[in-house]
Design a protein around this motif. Structure first.
Motif, PDB file in Angstrom:
ATOM      1  N   ASP A 191      21.573 100.098  31.588  1.00 62.88           N
ATOM      2  CA  ASP A 191      23.078  99.307  31.962  1.00 62.88           C
ATOM      3  C   ASP A 191      23.833  99.315  32.933  1.00 62.88           C
ATOM      4  O   ASP A 191      23.420 100.076  33.717  1.00 62.88           O
ATOM      5  CB  ASP A 191      23.470 100.127  30.573  1.00 62.88           C
TER       6      ASP A 191
ATOM      7  N   TRP B  91      21.198  96.151  42.336  1.00 60.71           N
ATOM      8  CA  TRP B  91      21.764  96.117  41.318  1.00 60.71           C
ATOM      9  C   TRP B  91      20.131  94.683  40.320  1.00 60.71           C
ATOM     10  O   TRP B  91      20.010  94.039  39.752  1.00 60.71           O
ATOM     11  CB  TRP B  91      22.999  94.609  40.418  1.00 60.71           C
TER      12      TRP B  91
ATOM     13  N   SER C 214      26.621  91.327  31.469  1.00 57.82           N
ATOM     14  CA  SER C 214      25.373  91.763  32.585  1.00 57.82           C
ATOM     15  C   SER C 214      25.130  90.287  33.290  1.00 57.82           C
ATOM     16  O   SER C 214      25.156  90.593  34.872  1.00 57.82           O
ATOM     17  CB  SER C 214      24.136  92.624  31.992  1.00 57.82           C
TER      18      SER C 214
END
Length: 773
Positions: free
Chosen positions: A54, A48, A29
């Motif tokens: 997740d 994002w 990530s």
């Protein structure tokens, strides 16, 4: 060991496993977030920013998708809004389309290679610039690599040859300027190689012919030269696209499984190989704009699957036999601008409703208005038969004579300037006396000196460049019954339109324009001469004009009449309306119309210097002829109307003709695309409404609600999605985000090819079902 101890070990193992998994997800990530920062926070990745879950569970969008396997990123696709290589005609990138000067492609790729499980990587239109680093090979699991429409330059790194799992390599629309790599045969699993729209040079590498897995090769719009090797060994190859290079060999043998061969705009010479008659899977063949000679093989027209055959603008000669047979699928044939003689075979008769045939610019004994005399083709063939030594001698003589003439002219000009310096020699040079130049292009010396406007046809000295006729006002009054109401066709923003019939029986459309101010007849005529020379298969031809000075001042005009060819089958908007169900076009026909118009506008943007913008692009300005060929009307009116409404520009007159930007034409064309999808824009459904409705295209339910039912029942979803995507780009509020017309045209042609494949598959399925007992 006690049960409590066993439980403790299992528990600790489980905790360790979970923490390790979470650590891995967190690590990747962080890598993704670093990539977002490197790319300077593109809009598709805004989601994002504050996402706490997740990233693998994020819903995909048309511009971003992430797929994970075993807690690692396996697929990453990001499509930005930076256009990459906008067009070969612009020569450089549009400002603000690259990432900033602080961007480091080396740091970006270093971060990217930490996603070691990546199998699919798509980074499109993100403004990435610089030479692609060698370390890209660290993504050893890659199967698909697509970095098209960016600004990478230099060489394609040889370390890519170590990506042995790679089956798709796409670097379209960049600025790679070295040779095509000769190590490509190291990629033994490669099926798709696409390096279109770069600046690759040198020869076509023979190593490509050793990649037996290839199904598609696209190297068009580069600077490749020399020979094209024998490609018949590539048994799985279906697509070969080498358009617009400098390849100058004879045509080689091609794979027998080929379905699409695009070899136009090169310098191929010699005869079309008889082996092409064995390409039984071939559907689309374009050999136009080369130097091919001889008579085309008869069997080429009768191939069982051929649907598109373009042999235009070569040096083909001889007689096509009357017994020539055409395949059942053949829907388009172009043999124009060659040296063919005799009668047109019956299977190419244009009276057929299901086949479009173009044959102008030959010496055929039909339609003499658009044919050369037979002597032209015979002389051309005799010229071709000269020995090479004679040709070189003639060439040397011409060059030598030209040099001498140029030297003498230069000396004469220097003498004149010295003699008349006190009278302003440079002023006389920029405004020469009107002298007609009898060159094959038909462009006067004054026209070249003052306006510097020259179409591509004129640059090539094409005999197809036809000057417009000057009509007497009395002839137009007689043709339209003195502009009677019964001849009235309609009124637009630039004057009234009438249908007329000339004395020879030809039907024409006459547009009457009232000038807002007195205007120089000489200057106006110059512009009308330009418009009359704009000849394109998808433009309504301007046949001539009539300038009316009303007798007050012979040097100025108050009215002008434009005489166009009459296109009988109505406008495009009428063929999108359900009010006439029998005339409504299905999806494949709409695509054909859109492609034709896009070709016309692309010509107006690139085939004339300076270019013609502000072309009044609307569905009711697109007309269909008796074969449903699209023709654009009202193009180039800014050359007349805008110049009429202001004083003559001083200095370089060409600069004042850049009235609007090409992006405005793209935006207006976007609404033509939109009407093709949803039907005509009716009262109460203006631009704002439709732009809001475009959000509905994102879901199947939304598409069923807004898309024209005729489209939904006759289209493939993939073809529809391609057009929806380019429509959204064309109607972008930011003009810098809109694509070039070259990009629009490519997408439409691709959508048509996808649709044709789907139609063929459907037809094949239906045939197989009907053949079953």
């Amino acid at each position: 060991m006690g049960s409590s101890s066993l439980f403790a070990i299992v528990f600790l193992s489980w905790v360790f496993f979970i923490s390790r998994t979470n650590q891995l997800q967190t690590y990747e990530s962080q890598v993704l977030l670093q990539l977002r920062k490197h790319l300077e926070f593109p809009v598709p990745l805004d989601i994002w920013e504050n996402y706490n879950g997740d990233l693998c569970n994020l819903a995909s969008t048309p511009h971003m998708s992430i797929t994970c396997q075993n807690n690692s990123v396996s697929e990453l696709k990001i499509m930005g809004d930076k256009l990459g290589k906008v067009s070969e005609f612009y020569g450089s990138a549009v400002p603000n389309q690259t990432l900033s000067k602080s961007f480091s492609i080396d740091s970006f790729v270093t971060t990217l290679t930490r996603l070691t499980s990546l199998r699919v990587l798509g980074l499109v239109s993100l403004g990435i610039w610089g030479p692609l680093p060698d370390k890209i090979h660290r993504l050893y699991s890659l199967e698909v690599l697509d970095m098209s429409s960016n600004f990478m330059f230099g060489s394609i790194p040889p370390q890519i040859s170590r990506l042995v799992k790679l089956h798709t390599l796409i670097f379209d629309g960049n600025f790679f300027n070295d040779t095509v790599p000769d190590w490509l045969d190291s990629l033994t699993n490669l099926t798709v190689l696409s390096l279109k729209n770069n600046r690759l040079k040198g020869q076509f590498p023979s190593s490509v012919c050793r990649i037996m897995t290839l199904t598609g090769i696209a190297l068009s719009h580069n600077e490749l030269s020399g020979n094209l090797p024998d490609m018949s060994t590539l048994s799985g190859l279906h697509l070969l696209d080498l358009r617009e290079n400098h390849l100058d060999s004879e045509l080689p043998s091609l794979p027998k499984g080929l379905t699409t061969g695009l070899l136009s705009k090169n310098s191929f010479s010699g005869k079309i190989p008889e082996q092409f008659g064995e390409l039984y899977q071939l559907q689309h063949l374009d050999l136009s704009n080369n130097f091919l000679t001889g008579t085309p093989p008869d069997v080429l027209f009768s191939l069982p699957n051929i649907s598109y055959l373009n042999l235009a603008s070569n040096k083909l000669s001889g007689l096509l036999p009357n017994h020539l047979s055409c395949g059942d699928e053949l829907g388009f044939v172009d043999i124009s601008s060659n040296r063919l003689v005799g009668r047109l075979p019956s299977c190419l008769d244009t009276t057929s409703n299901n086949r479009i045939v173009k044959f102008g610019g030959n010496c055929l004994s039909i339609d003499t208005q658009h044919q050369h005399p037979e002597s032209y083709c015979k002389e051309a063939n005799m010229e071709k038969g000269r020995s090479r030594g004679e040709a070189i001698g003639v060439l040397v003589g011409v060059i030598g004579g030209s040099v001498i003439i140029m030297v003498l002219l230069a000396l004469g000009l220097i003498i004149l300037c010295r003699r008349y310096r006190s009278r302003g020699c440079m002023e006389q040079h920029t405004s020469p006396k009107i002298v007609q130049d009898n060159s094959t292009s038909g462009i006067s010396s004054e026209f070249l000196a003052n306006a510097r406007i020259i179409s591509q046809a004129a640059k090539l000295g094409s005999q197809g460049s036809i000057a417009g006729r000057v009509f007497p006002l009395e002839e137009l009054e007689e043709a339209t019954n003195n502009f009677d109401q019964s001849s009235f066709l309609g009124e637009g923003s630039i004057g009234k339109l009438y249908k007329g019939r000339l004395e020879n029986g030809t039907y024409v459309a006459v547009r009457s324009l009232t000038l807002l101010r007195k205007y120089s007849i000489r200057n106006l005529k110059m512009r009308l001469d330009l418009l009359s020379k704009l000849r394109h298969p998808h433009l309504v031809s301007l046949l001539g004009h009539c300038i009316d000075g009303s007798g007050q001042d012979e040097s100025t005009a108050s009215r002008v009449f434009l005489v166009y060819e009459y296109v009988p089958n109505g406008n495009f908007r009428a063929h999108l309306s359900e009010s006439c169900p029998e005339n409504v076009l299905k999806w494949s026909d709409r695509l054909a119309v859109l492609i034709g118009v896009a070709k016309a506008v692309h010509f107006l943007h690139t085939g004339v210097i300076p270019v013609c913008f502000s072309n009044r692009l609307k569905t009711n300005n697109i007309f269909l002829d008796e074969h449903r060929i699209a023709k654009l009307s009202d193009y180039g009116m800014s050359i007349i109307t805008e110049e009429i409404e202001k004083p003559e520009a001083k200095g370089d007159s060409s600069k004042s003709w850049h009235i609007t930007k090409s992006e405005d034409d793209v935006y207006n064309f976007g609404f033509i695309l939109l009407e093709s999808l949803v039907g005509p824009i009716v009262s109460g459904k203006g631009e704002a409404f439709l732009l809001n409705e475009m959000a509905s295209f994102g879901s199947q339910d939304g598409r069923r609600r807004i898309v024209d039912p005729i489209v939904l029942t006759t289209c493939s979803q993939e073809s529809l999605s391609i057009v929806i995507s380019i429509t959204k780009k064309c109607t972008s509020p930011e003009s810098s985000s809109r694509p070039s017309f070259e990009d629009v045209l490519w997408n439409l042609q691709y959508a048509a090819q996808v649709q044709a494949t789907a139609d063929a598959d459907q037809k094949s399925d239906a045939t197989s079902q009907n053949s079953q007992p």
